[in-house]
Design a protein around this motif. Structure first.
Motif, PDB file in Angstrom:
ATOM      1  N   ASP A  93       0.861  -1.297  -0.114  1.00  0.00           N
ATOM      2  CA  ASP A  93       0.036   0.016  -0.021  1.00  0.00           C
ATOM      3  C   ASP A  93       0.814   1.307   0.053  1.00  0.00           C
ATOM      4  OD1 ASP A  93      -2.376   1.494  -0.173  1.00  0.00           O
ATOM      5  OD2 ASP A  93      -2.860   0.872   1.875  1.00  0.00           O
ATOM      6  N   VAL A 114       3.955   0.825   2.504  1.00  0.00           N
ATOM      7  CA  VAL A 114       3.581  -0.203   3.521  1.00  0.00           C
ATOM      8  C   VAL A 114       4.163  -1.379   3.116  1.00  0.00           C
ATOM      9  CG1 VAL A 114       1.761  -1.401   4.845  1.00  0.00           C
ATOM     10  CG2 VAL A 114       1.390   0.880   4.253  1.00  0.00           C
ATOM     11  N   ARG A 120       3.377  -1.817   9.381  1.00  0.00           N
ATOM     12  CA  ARG A 120       1.978  -1.771   9.739  1.00  0.00           C
ATOM     13  C   ARG A 120       0.964  -1.118   8.610  1.00  0.00           C
ATOM     14  NH1 ARG A 120       1.218  -3.318  14.752  1.00  0.00           N
ATOM     15  NH2 ARG A 120       3.052  -3.266  16.411  1.00  0.00           N
ATOM     16  N   ASN A 121      -0.076  -1.700   8.416  1.00  0.00           N
ATOM     17  CA  ASN A 121      -0.956  -0.991   7.478  1.00  0.00           C
ATOM     18  C   ASN A 121      -1.283   0.360   8.341  1.00  0.00           C
ATOM     19  OD1 ASN A 121      -1.463  -3.368   5.410  1.00  0.00           O
ATOM     20  ND2 ASN A 121      -2.047  -4.087   7.310  1.00  0.00           N
ATOM     21  N   TYR A 122      -2.144   1.171   7.474  1.00  0.00           N
ATOM     22  CA  TYR A 122      -2.471   2.688   8.081  1.00  0.00           C
ATOM     23  C   TYR A 122      -3.332   2.449   9.029  1.00  0.00           C
ATOM     24  CZ  TYR A 122       0.150   4.419   3.903  1.00  0.00           C
ATOM     25  OH  TYR A 122       1.164   4.716   2.738  1.00  0.00           O
ATOM     26  N   THR A 127       1.359  -6.387   9.029  1.00  0.00           N
ATOM     27  CA  THR A 127       1.508  -7.032   7.715  1.00  0.00           C
ATOM     28  C   THR A 127       2.431  -8.094   8.056  1.00  0.00           C
ATOM     29  OG1 THR A 127       3.604  -5.678   6.757  1.00  0.00           O
ATOM     30  CG2 THR A 127       1.346  -5.009   6.374  1.00  0.00           C
TER      31      THR A 127
END
Length: 355
Positions: A93, A114, A120-122, A127
């Motif tokens: 991402d 990402v 870490r995802n937003y 992840t």
């Protein structure tokens, strides 16, 4: 609802990887669920699993060279269908709004892309990478793997392949250009293959001549040993472009002396300690030093299509899940020709469960 699948994880820094399970999110409207068939082992997996870069999030499931088959798609997915051959690379991402993202250079996202794992995802969730049997990724960060490339040979293209393709294209390697690749490992062997297919005159600069036969088979026109001092006198002012794949501190002034007028030394191997040079070596022939990460999504798909059209895949050694810790040690010893790839079928027949 979450999907629980087998995985191989580093429980903490400097601990062997162990079998475990991870929970994946249920695919959303724009998500693609992928059954992972092969996952490449990148040296950066080792750096991160052993927390050598100091940013480890544990337990960590490494792997950002992922090749597999689409198993499910969200209701708004338009690019992929169940059964498609696909890949996932180093990030999953980006902000999609900054200048770099809008230019198709998501790898340089100003908010920070990402990572496929150890990130870490937003929304703050961790992840997990390709050392597992499945992954769920937004369709905008999934790549199509063309027919004509074996999935096992395609997996390393998602990192090693694009890491070399990007600087070769950005610095216009091609007919009439003299290109040298520094290092003949997992990255370097892809550089030879791609640069040859682009039409450049290719020279390998390796510590010894032990891989000369391979280098010439991959498409190199010349092969020199850097432990031979005559190499640096014979090749003085020779190259338009040198790409350095070695993640160690070198005497950069020796290599800058190999560049012709307006030549560029591009680093894709990143040492942990700073380098130092005298500016004379840049000014004397208007030379440049640059760095490069990977390519954006658009360029990565271009690379995959280029490799398929030119019959290019990585040279791989396939290993089982239970051989990964040994493979890590062999990577450190440079005992692989040229990329390890994990066969995820070796997790066994355990069926993912819904929770």
């Amino acid at each position: 609802m979450t999907l629980t699948v087998p995985a191989l994880a580093a429980p903490a820094a400097n601990e062997p990887l162990v079998r475990t399970t991870i929970d994946l999110r249920t695919p959303g409207a724009n998500d693609v669920a992928i059954d992972i068939k092969f996952a490449g082992i990148c040296h950066s997996d080792i750096h991160q699993a052993r927390d050598e870069w100091g940013v480890g999030l544990f337990p960590m499931v490494p792997g950002h060279e992922i090749a597999g088959i689409v198993s499910a798609v969200g209701s708004e997915v338009t690019r992929y269908r169940v059964g498609d051959r696909v890949g996932v690379r180093c990030f999953v991402d980006s902000c999609r709004e900054c200048t770099n993202c809008l230019a198709g250079e998501e790898q340089y996202c100003l908010k920070g892309e990402v990572g496929t794992y150890n990130a870490r995802n937003y929304d703050g969730t961790p992840t997990y990478g390709g050392y597992s049997t499945a992954v769920v990724v937004d369709e905008n960060f999934v790549l199509g793997i063309p027919d004509g490339i074996e999935l096992s040979e395609a997996a390393p293209l998602l990192c090693a392949g694009i890491t070399l393709y990007s600087p070769l294209k950005n610095w216009k390697a091609g007919p009439g250009k003299k290109f040298a690749i520094l290092g003949m490992g997992g990255l370097g062997h892809m550089g030879v293959k791609i640069a040859h297919a682009l039409g450049a005159e290719v020279t390998v600069l390796s510590q010894t001549l032990s891989k000369q036969e391979d280098g010439l088979r991959f498409g190199a026109d010349h092969y020199y040993a850097t432990n031979d001092p005559t190499t640096f006198t014979e090749l003085e002012n020779e190259f338009d472009l040198i790409v350095n794949t070695v993640a160690a501190n070198l005497d950069l002034e020796r290599y800058l002396g190999l560049l012709a007028l307006d030549g560029t030394l591009v680093h894709v191997g990143i040492p942990t300690e700073p380098d130092q040079i005298r500016m004379f070596w840049l000014a004397s022939q208007r030379r440049s030093i640059a760095g490069s990460k990977i390519g954006g999504i658009r360029q990565t798909q271009e690379m995959l299509d280029f490799c398929a059209a030119n019959g290019i895949g990585a040279d791989v050694e396939i290993v089982s899940i239970d051989q990964v810790n040994e493979a890590y040690e062999r990577v450190i010893r440079s005992d692989v020709r040229y990329r390890f790839v994990i066969d995820t079928a070796t997790f066994g027949t355990e069926t993912p469960t819904d929770a």
